[in-house]
Scaffold this motif. Structure first.
Motif, PDB file in Angstrom:
ATOM      1  N   GLN A  77       1.082  -1.139   0.399  1.00  0.00           N
ATOM      2  CA  GLN A  77      -0.483   0.306   0.025  1.00  0.00           C
ATOM      3  C   GLN A  77       0.875   1.396   0.157  1.00  0.00           C
ATOM      4  O   GLN A  77       0.384   2.092  -1.076  1.00  0.00           O
ATOM      5  N   LEU A  78       1.897   1.088   0.909  1.00  0.00           N
ATOM      6  CA  LEU A  78       2.602   2.311   0.963  1.00  0.00           C
ATOM      7  C   LEU A  78       3.526   2.447  -0.290  1.00  0.00           C
ATOM      8  O   LEU A  78       3.614   3.488  -0.995  1.00  0.00           O
ATOM      9  N   ALA A  79       3.761   1.324  -1.182  1.00  0.00           N
ATOM     10  CA  ALA A  79       4.908   1.483  -2.386  1.00  0.00           C
ATOM     11  C   ALA A  79       3.530   2.217  -3.762  1.00  0.00           C
ATOM     12  O   ALA A  79       3.871   2.748  -4.048  1.00  0.00           O
ATOM     13  N   LYS A  80       2.295   1.961  -3.308  1.00  0.00           N
ATOM     14  CA  LYS A  80       1.482   2.125  -4.460  1.00  0.00           C
ATOM     15  C   LYS A  80       1.532   3.829  -3.959  1.00  0.00           C
ATOM     16  O   LYS A  80       1.333   4.822  -5.341  1.00  0.00           O
ATOM     17  N   TYR A  81       1.398   4.154  -3.031  1.00  0.00           N
ATOM     18  CA  TYR A  81       1.049   6.072  -2.323  1.00  0.00           C
ATOM     19  C   TYR A  81       2.598   6.212  -3.525  1.00  0.00           C
ATOM     20  O   TYR A  81       2.767   7.304  -3.935  1.00  0.00           O
ATOM     21  N   VAL A  82       3.527   6.226  -3.339  1.00  0.00           N
ATOM     22  CA  VAL A  82       5.097   6.139  -3.668  1.00  0.00           C
ATOM     23  C   VAL A  82       4.828   6.105  -5.005  1.00  0.00           C
ATOM     24  O   VAL A  82       5.330   7.927  -5.468  1.00  0.00           O
ATOM     25  N   ASN A  83       4.708   4.962  -5.635  1.00  0.00           N
ATOM     26  CA  ASN A  83       4.861   5.183  -7.365  1.00  0.00           C
ATOM     27  C   ASN A  83       3.513   6.071  -7.393  1.00  0.00           C
ATOM     28  O   ASN A  83       3.607   6.061  -8.898  1.00  0.00           O
ATOM     29  N   SER A  84       2.275   6.544  -7.049  1.00  0.00           N
ATOM     30  CA  SER A  84       1.281   7.722  -7.704  1.00  0.00           C
ATOM     31  C   SER A  84       1.875   8.561  -8.376  1.00  0.00           C
ATOM     32  O   SER A  84       1.003   9.362  -8.777  1.00  0.00           O
ATOM     33  N   GLY A  85       2.853   8.568  -7.893  1.00  0.00           N
ATOM     34  CA  GLY A  85       3.209   9.699  -8.485  1.00  0.00           C
ATOM     35  C   GLY A  85       2.871  11.439  -7.425  1.00  0.00           C
ATOM     36  O   GLY A  85       3.615  12.398  -8.022  1.00  0.00           O
ATOM     37  N   ILE A  86       2.565  10.963  -6.247  1.00  0.00           N
ATOM     38  CA  ILE A  86       2.529  11.771  -5.424  1.00  0.00           C
ATOM     39  C   ILE A  86       4.765  11.857  -4.581  1.00  0.00           C
ATOM     40  O   ILE A  86       5.137  11.374  -5.074  1.00  0.00           O
ATOM     41  N   ARG A  87       4.773  13.685  -4.633  1.00  0.00           N
ATOM     42  CA  ARG A  87       6.114  14.066  -4.134  1.00  0.00           C
ATOM     43  C   ARG A  87       6.494  12.936  -2.809  1.00  0.00           C
ATOM     44  O   ARG A  87       5.822  12.912  -2.246  1.00  0.00           O
ATOM     45  N   GLN A  95      13.766   2.662   0.463  1.00  0.00           N
ATOM     46  CA  GLN A  95      13.810   1.620   1.995  1.00  0.00           C
ATOM     47  C   GLN A  95      12.448   1.012   1.961  1.00  0.00           C
ATOM     48  O   GLN A  95      12.443  -0.218   2.293  1.00  0.00           O
ATOM     49  N   LEU A  96      11.853   1.235   1.341  1.00  0.00           N
ATOM     50  CA  LEU A  96      10.329   0.078   0.868  1.00  0.00           C
ATOM     51  C   LEU A  96      11.309  -1.162  -0.035  1.00  0.00           C
ATOM     52  O   LEU A  96      11.065  -2.148   0.656  1.00  0.00           O
ATOM     53  N   GLU A  97      11.822  -0.493  -1.109  1.00  0.00           N
ATOM     54  CA  GLU A  97      12.580  -1.784  -1.773  1.00  0.00           C
ATOM     55  C   GLU A  97      12.850  -2.614  -0.913  1.00  0.00           C
ATOM     56  O   GLU A  97      13.548  -3.885  -0.950  1.00  0.00           O
TER      57      GLU A  97
END
Length: 115
Positions: A77-87, A95-97
């Motif tokens: 869920q956090l990765a989806k947020y990060v990859n959504s294009g939001i800064r 760190q997620l990886e």
């Protein structure tokens, strides 16, 4: 009334002896024990390509696996947020990886016995 006689084709009349290294024997015996079979039955099923039972997992490992899956779900869920294009002000993508790689390693160690 006695037990019915087995058919001749279902009787285990033939014995086959094999030699193997100590390392091979340890691996075979560990694999057989892991899925709850005798060594002979394990070898018989592998040689005849019959299906093997699923690996038995201890209750402790099962709880750990469920908890790791929950953590992995939160990370996705956090990765989806990060990859959504939001800064990403906290630079958590890297760190997620790393955490996902660690979770995958832990999961493979729980279920890692080769059948």
């Amino acid at each position: 009334m006695g037990r019915p006689k087995k058919e001749l084709t279902s009787l285990k009349l033939i014995q086959v002896n094999i030699r193997m290294t100590v390392d091979d024997y340890i691996k075979v015996s560990d694999n057989a024990r892991t899925i709850g079979l005798s060594i002979a039955e394990y070898i018989r099923r592998k040689a005849t390509q019959k299906s093997l039972p699923k690996k038995k997992v201890s209750p402790t490992d099962r709880r750990l696996f469920v908890e790791l899956s929950r953590v992995g779900n939160n990370l996705n869920q956090l990765a989806k947020y990060v990859n959504s294009g939001i800064r990403d002000p906290y630079n958590i993508h890297k760190q997620l990886e790393e955490v996902k790689a660690l979770l995958q390693f832990l999961k493979s160690n729980i279920t890692g016995n080769d059948r």
